[in-house]
Design a protein around this motif. Structure first.
Motif, short mmCIF file in Angstrom:
data_model
loop_
_atom_site.label_atom_id
_atom_site.label_comp_id
_atom_site.label_asym_id
_atom_site.label_seq_id
_atom_site.Cartn_x
_atom_site.Cartn_y
_atom_site.Cartn_z
N MET A 7 -82.53 -137.78 -34.44
CA MET A 7 -83.03 -139.08 -34.01
C MET A 7 -83.02 -139.22 -32.50
O MET A 7 -83.96 -139.76 -31.90
CB MET A 7 -82.18 -140.19 -34.64
CG MET A 7 -82.35 -140.31 -36.15
SD MET A 7 -81.14 -141.43 -36.91
CE MET A 7 -81.63 -143.00 -36.20
N ARG A 8 -81.98 -138.69 -31.86
CA ARG A 8 -81.91 -138.77 -30.40
C ARG A 8 -83.02 -137.93 -29.77
O ARG A 8 -83.61 -138.33 -28.76
CB ARG A 8 -80.53 -138.31 -29.90
CG ARG A 8 -80.36 -138.46 -28.38
CD ARG A 8 -80.58 -139.88 -27.93
NE ARG A 8 -80.74 -140.02 -26.48
CZ ARG A 8 -81.29 -141.06 -25.89
NH1 ARG A 8 -81.75 -142.08 -26.60
NH2 ARG A 8 -81.40 -141.11 -24.58
N THR A 61 -85.93 -137.38 -30.99
CA THR A 61 -87.15 -138.17 -31.13
C THR A 61 -87.23 -139.24 -30.05
O THR A 61 -88.28 -139.48 -29.45
CB THR A 61 -87.20 -138.84 -32.52
OG1 THR A 61 -87.23 -137.83 -33.53
CG2 THR A 61 -88.43 -139.73 -32.66
N CYS A 62 -86.08 -139.86 -29.77
CA CYS A 62 -86.05 -140.94 -28.78
C CYS A 62 -86.39 -140.46 -27.37
O CYS A 62 -87.15 -141.12 -26.65
CB CYS A 62 -84.66 -141.58 -28.76
SG CYS A 62 -84.30 -142.57 -30.22
N PRO A 78 -90.20 -142.01 -26.43
CA PRO A 78 -89.45 -143.27 -26.27
C PRO A 78 -90.07 -144.46 -26.98
O PRO A 78 -89.37 -145.41 -27.33
CB PRO A 78 -89.46 -143.48 -24.75
CG PRO A 78 -89.68 -142.12 -24.18
CD PRO A 78 -90.58 -141.43 -25.14
N GLU A 135 -89.09 -145.01 -34.74
CA GLU A 135 -87.81 -144.55 -35.24
C GLU A 135 -86.80 -144.27 -34.13
O GLU A 135 -85.75 -143.71 -34.37
CB GLU A 135 -88.01 -143.29 -36.10
CG GLU A 135 -88.64 -142.11 -35.39
CD GLU A 135 -90.16 -142.11 -35.48
OE1 GLU A 135 -90.75 -141.01 -35.47
OE2 GLU A 135 -90.76 -143.19 -35.58
N CYS A 136 -87.12 -144.66 -32.92
CA CYS A 136 -86.23 -144.42 -31.77
C CYS A 136 -85.11 -145.46 -31.77
O CYS A 136 -85.23 -146.52 -31.16
CB CYS A 136 -87.03 -144.49 -30.48
SG CYS A 136 -86.04 -144.18 -29.01
N THR A 137 -84.02 -145.16 -32.46
CA THR A 137 -82.91 -146.10 -32.59
C THR A 137 -81.56 -145.51 -32.19
O THR A 137 -80.55 -146.20 -32.25
CB THR A 137 -82.80 -146.61 -34.03
OG1 THR A 137 -82.59 -145.49 -34.91
CG2 THR A 137 -84.06 -147.35 -34.45
N ASP A 173 -79.24 -144.36 -29.38
CA ASP A 173 -79.06 -144.45 -27.93
C ASP A 173 -78.18 -143.31 -27.41
O ASP A 173 -77.42 -142.69 -28.16
CB ASP A 173 -78.40 -145.78 -27.57
CG ASP A 173 -79.22 -146.98 -28.03
OD1 ASP A 173 -80.46 -146.86 -28.01
OD2 ASP A 173 -78.61 -148.00 -28.40
#
Length: 310
Positions: free
Chosen positions: A78-79, A81-82, A86, A90-92, A94
């Motif tokens: 997930m990170r 992807t972020c 950005p 699905e960028c959740t 941190d």
């Protein structure tokens, strides 16, 4: 003897945790400075190493720990992807969440669970089935004008067959797939092996089911290790003389977001002999006719098997 084994496992566990702690510190540093490529590479390295520990038969972590590991794998995905996209919905995850996970490894070294992580940073994710990646498509080699039938899937989606009942007077061939030698083994992401039985025209042998392993459970400088048992669902007595068992290695190509074939080996009926054996490894595309074969490398690197007839 048990005490020695426990000490060995504890030592490996400690080394893995120390390595991941260092990797996370490196990744979060890159992440903090906005170095997306470098941070992604480090995070992906951690993800692969954790998956190898989860998938290896000789587990060094207790089941409750592996649940946390699977969550961390998803958190890292997930990170990535972020930082790469950005604006993605699905960028959740941190950077502060990843730092929280990183700090918790010190507590895990003391043989304790990770309550802080499981209730704070990891509440955003569910335990992944070892690999959250689902490549969009598969790179297919063409053999004699026919597309190989193989559907994309996750690296941990093993489809190994259970031990079959072949009936009285029939001989079962069990193959222990140990490892495959490659000069660039560590560079392969989520490598797995597909096993199928083909005739000399490339057709499937009737009643035989193709199967695939999960991703390699361990890797070294020259080997991808699997250590799994394969049951062949046709009796040795009924196995066609002209057919062969094929072992095709696939791996994930991150830049192309594809699963691609790498190489192949095959085992013919006259090689069905109990004991250890090694098979030569050939370049793709898979040649089911077994003619004009090209070795993958001139180095003494092979597919290592152990056969049992029962």
């Amino acid at each position: 003897m048990a005490a020695v084994g426990d000490k060995s496992l504890a030592g490996h566990r400690q080394e893995a945790l120390e390595l991941w702690k260092k990797r996370f510190a490196e990744g979060t540093d890159y992440d903090n400075w906005g170095q997306v490529v470098e941070a992604s590479e480090v995070y992906d390295s951690v993800r692969r190493e954790m998956n190898e520990e989860i998938q290896c038969p000789e587990l060094h972590f207790a089941p409750p720990d592996t649940v946390i590991l699977r969550k961390i794998v998803s958190a890292v995905e997930m990170r990535c992807t972020c930082i790469q996209s950005p604006e993605a919905r699905e960028c959740t995850m941190d950077l502060s969440d990843i730092k929280t996970i990183s700090k918790a490894f010190g507590k895990w070294n003391e043989g304790k669970p990770l309550p802080e992580v499981s209730t704070i940073a990891l509440t955003k994710v569910k335990p992944a089935p070892s690999t959250a990646r689902r490549p969009s498509e598969i790179e297919v080699d063409e053999v004699d004008g026919a597309d190989e039938e193989f559907m994309p899937g996750g690296a941990d989606e093993s489809s190994l067959l259970p031990k079959p009942s072949l009936g009285p007077g029939k001989t079962l061939l069990t193959i222990r797939l140990e490892k495959i030698g490659l000069k660039d083994a560590p560079q392969h992401i989520d490598p797995f092996i597909k096993i199928s039985i083909k005739d000399t025209l490339g057709g499937d042998v009737a009643t035989c089911t193709s199967q695939r392993t999960a991703s390699a459970c361990k890797r070294s400088d020259l080997y991808l290790e699997f250590h799994v048992d394969l049951y062949i669902d046709i009796a040795v007595e009924d196995f066609p003389d002209s057919a062969a068992i094929f072992f095709e290695l696939y791996h994930y190509k991150q830049k192309k977001n594809k699963i691609s074939s790498k190489c192949f080996s095959f085992l013919e009926k006259d090689e069905f002999k109990a004991g250890d054996t090694v098979l030569e490894v050939y370049r793709k595309p898979t040649n089911f006719r077994r003619k004009k074969l090209n070795l993958l490398t001139v180095k003494p690197l092979y597919l290592h098997l152990s056969l049992k007839l029962s």
